[in-house]
Write a protein that holds these residues in place. Structure first.
Motif, PDB file in Angstrom:
ATOM      1  N   LYS A 125       0.812  -1.227   0.000  1.00 49.76           N
ATOM      2  CA  LYS A 125       0.000   0.000   0.000  1.00 49.76           C
ATOM      3  C   LYS A 125       0.840   1.268   0.000  1.00 49.76           C
ATOM      4  CE  LYS A 125      -2.026  -1.430   3.563  1.00 49.76           C
ATOM      5  NZ  LYS A 125      -2.783  -1.830   4.721  1.00 49.76           N
ATOM      6  N   ASP A 150      -5.242  -5.354  -0.871  1.00 51.79           N
ATOM      7  CA  ASP A 150      -5.682  -5.000   0.474  1.00 51.79           C
ATOM      8  C   ASP A 150      -7.168  -5.401   0.614  1.00 51.79           C
ATOM      9  OD1 ASP A 150      -5.412  -3.897   2.966  1.00 51.79           O
ATOM     10  OD2 ASP A 150      -4.648  -1.976   2.240  1.00 51.79           O
ATOM     11  N   SER A 151      -7.536  -6.052   1.724  1.00 53.68           N
ATOM     12  CA  SER A 151      -8.897  -6.602   1.828  1.00 53.68           C
ATOM     13  C   SER A 151      -9.962  -5.517   1.709  1.00 53.68           C
ATOM     14  CB  SER A 151      -9.057  -7.359   3.148  1.00 53.68           C
ATOM     15  OG  SER A 151      -8.903  -6.480   4.242  1.00 53.68           O
ATOM     16  N   GLU A 152      -9.731  -4.352   2.331  1.00 53.05           N
ATOM     17  CA  GLU A 152     -10.716  -3.268   2.288  1.00 53.05           C
ATOM     18  C   GLU A 152     -10.878  -2.743   0.862  1.00 53.05           C
ATOM     19  OE1 GLU A 152      -8.152  -3.491   4.237  1.00 53.05           O
ATOM     20  OE2 GLU A 152      -8.896  -3.519   6.301  1.00 53.05           O
ATOM     21  N   ASN A 217      -2.384   1.869  10.114  1.00 49.35           N
ATOM     22  CA  ASN A 217      -2.740   1.090   8.921  1.00 49.35           C
ATOM     23  C   ASN A 217      -4.016   1.625   8.283  1.00 49.35           C
ATOM     24  OD1 ASN A 217      -2.499  -1.208   7.064  1.00 49.35           O
ATOM     25  ND2 ASN A 217      -4.335  -1.942   8.094  1.00 49.35           N
ATOM     26  N   GLU A 221      -4.550   3.331   4.685  1.00 50.81           N
ATOM     27  CA  GLU A 221      -5.572   2.819   3.754  1.00 50.81           C
ATOM     28  C   GLU A 221      -6.507   3.927   3.272  1.00 50.81           C
ATOM     29  OE1 GLU A 221      -7.371  -0.558   5.663  1.00 50.81           O
ATOM     30  OE2 GLU A 221      -5.654  -1.847   5.189  1.00 50.81           O
TER      31      GLU A 221
HETATM   32 MG    MG Z   1      -6.231  -3.782   4.895  1.00 51.91          MG
END
Ligand code: MG
Length: 402
Positions: A125, A150-152, A217, A221
């Motif tokens: 990221k 990235d999961s989000e 984090n 993000e």
């Molecule tokens: Mg994440």
């Protein structure tokens, strides 16, 4: 058959990428792998996936790898250092580069991959945090597709699929709250490395796990989302969701909200990115909503976790400010992991370095990688100076207590 190059193959996302490949051997081939110093694991990966190009951090690692694998006999090219990362990033043939390095070191090779016209599956990221505007511009020039890992951001990417950008009113990033959710500020101040590494839901690398504990984090993000989806910072919200089942949401102008759900498992966003625009089967546990029972949401505690708002302050400040914040954070997190500073010092160092930058350079415009790397270098030096000026090892970390 999609041909992959993986930057950071022995890290958390790298190894899980190769698990997804192993579950879908007909869908993907592995062409190139870049690792750091875990030569033993890289040697195993070479045996299993037979890449044609590999890179390691340094000459010592290269020598060790030559002892373990007959590279010449197998026609495998070996590279080292920054040039090695670039060789893997631009290796031909390749359809998708998985950018899974951690931290600022991934920026130059990822940019090289973009300039070589490779589509990017981005787990690293910091690339968007440090150089979002620049990367976005280069991606348009080279007609590159960016697939978030990235999961989000994968959740947002999936929710945005088929939608018009002008219909999006808000992006809502979910946040587990990390291991210190609900803790008193005082207890967090002196939390140990072990406590900070004990993430309730996600199994990730050390650096990102510490960032999850500080909410830095989530701040990174927010910055990543601002560039990745080209939305204004005011359109990005954060909600704490301790179960990490809802991975993020998008609100549209008619007030409808789309969410993406699943068990917290990085192999899912990895598979989404690797297979896009198709999907592949994964043999992993499935979400059972009745079993999950309830999903909770709450506002983040922005006072106890000041790192979240530092990200918004950086976005409002200057084009280089996110790179400054990121660099200060890399230095302070490394110092915390080494037992040199208490947990609370991470946020204080990050804030002090960002403020020093904004006092001098508010409104600074960035137009090259060199500008960004200069800001990064300045911030690292500032952060180290600040940490060295403090009184040496503090209590509170595992090593400090001992
Ligand atoms: Mg994440």
């Amino acid at each position: 058959m999609k041909r992959l190059s993986v930057l950071g193959s022995t890290g958390s996302v790298g190894t899980q990428t190769l698990e997804v490949v192993a579950q879908n051997p007909d869908g993907f081939s592995v062409e190139a792998l870049a690792a750091g110093r875990n030569i033993e694991l890289l040697a195993e990966q070479i045996e299993r996936f037979a890449p044609k190009c590999v890179a390691v951090a340094d000459e010592a690692g290269a020598n060790e790898l030559r002892k373990r694998v007959k590279l010449d006999e197998r026609g495998i090219a070996l590279h080292t250092g920054d040039a090695g990362l670039e060789a893997v990033a631009t290796h031909e043939p390749c359809d998708l580069v998985v950018a899974a390095l951690v931290g600022a070191v991934g920026l130059a090779p990822t940019l090289a991959a973009v300039r070589a016209g490779r589509d990017i599956a981005l787990a690293n990221k910091e690339v968007m945090v440090m150089a979002g505007a620049l990367v976005l511009r280069e991606m348009k020039v080279h007609d590159v597709t960016l697939l978030p890992v990235d999961s989000e951001h994968s959740a947002i990417f999936q929710a945005l699929s088929g939608q018009r950008p002008e219909d999006v009113s808000r992006i809502i990033l979910t946040c587990s709250g990390g291991p210190f959710r609900g803790w008193e500020a005082e207890r967090i101040e002196s939390a140990s490395v072990e406590e900070a590494l004990d993430h309730p839901n996600w199994d990730m690398g050390a650096k990102i796990t510490i960032d999850s504990a500080s909410l830095m984090n989530k701040g990174l993000e927010v910055i990543e989302a601002r560039w990745m989806f080209d939305v204004a910072p005011e359109q990005i919200d954060v909600v704490v969701h301790p179960q990490s089942i809802v991975h993020s949401l998008v609100e549209f102008r008619d007030t409808s909200v789309l969410a993406q759900l699943g068990l917290p498992d990085m192999r899912v966003p990895i598979a989404v990115a690797l297979a896009h625009p198709e999907r592949v089967a994964l043999e992993i546990p499935r979400l059972d909503l009745a079993d999950a029972g309830r999903l909770d949401f709450e506002a983040p505690d922005r006072e106890t976790f000041p790192c979240l708002d530092l990200a918004y302050r950086a976005l409002a400040g200057s084009e280089a400010a996110p790179a400054v914040l990121n660099a200060a954070n890399e230095v302070s997190v490394a110092a915390f992991l080494a037992g040199e500073i208490p947990f609370g010092e991470i946020a204080r160092t990050n804030a002090a370095v960002l403020d020093a930058h904004l006092a001098e350079k508010a409104g600074l415009v960035v137009d090259s990688l060199a500008d960004i790397l200069a800001a990064d270098g300045w911030a690292r030096a500032q952060a180290r100076e600040r940490l060295e000026a403090s009184d040496g090892p503090k209590t509170g970390s595992v090593q400090g207590v001992a």
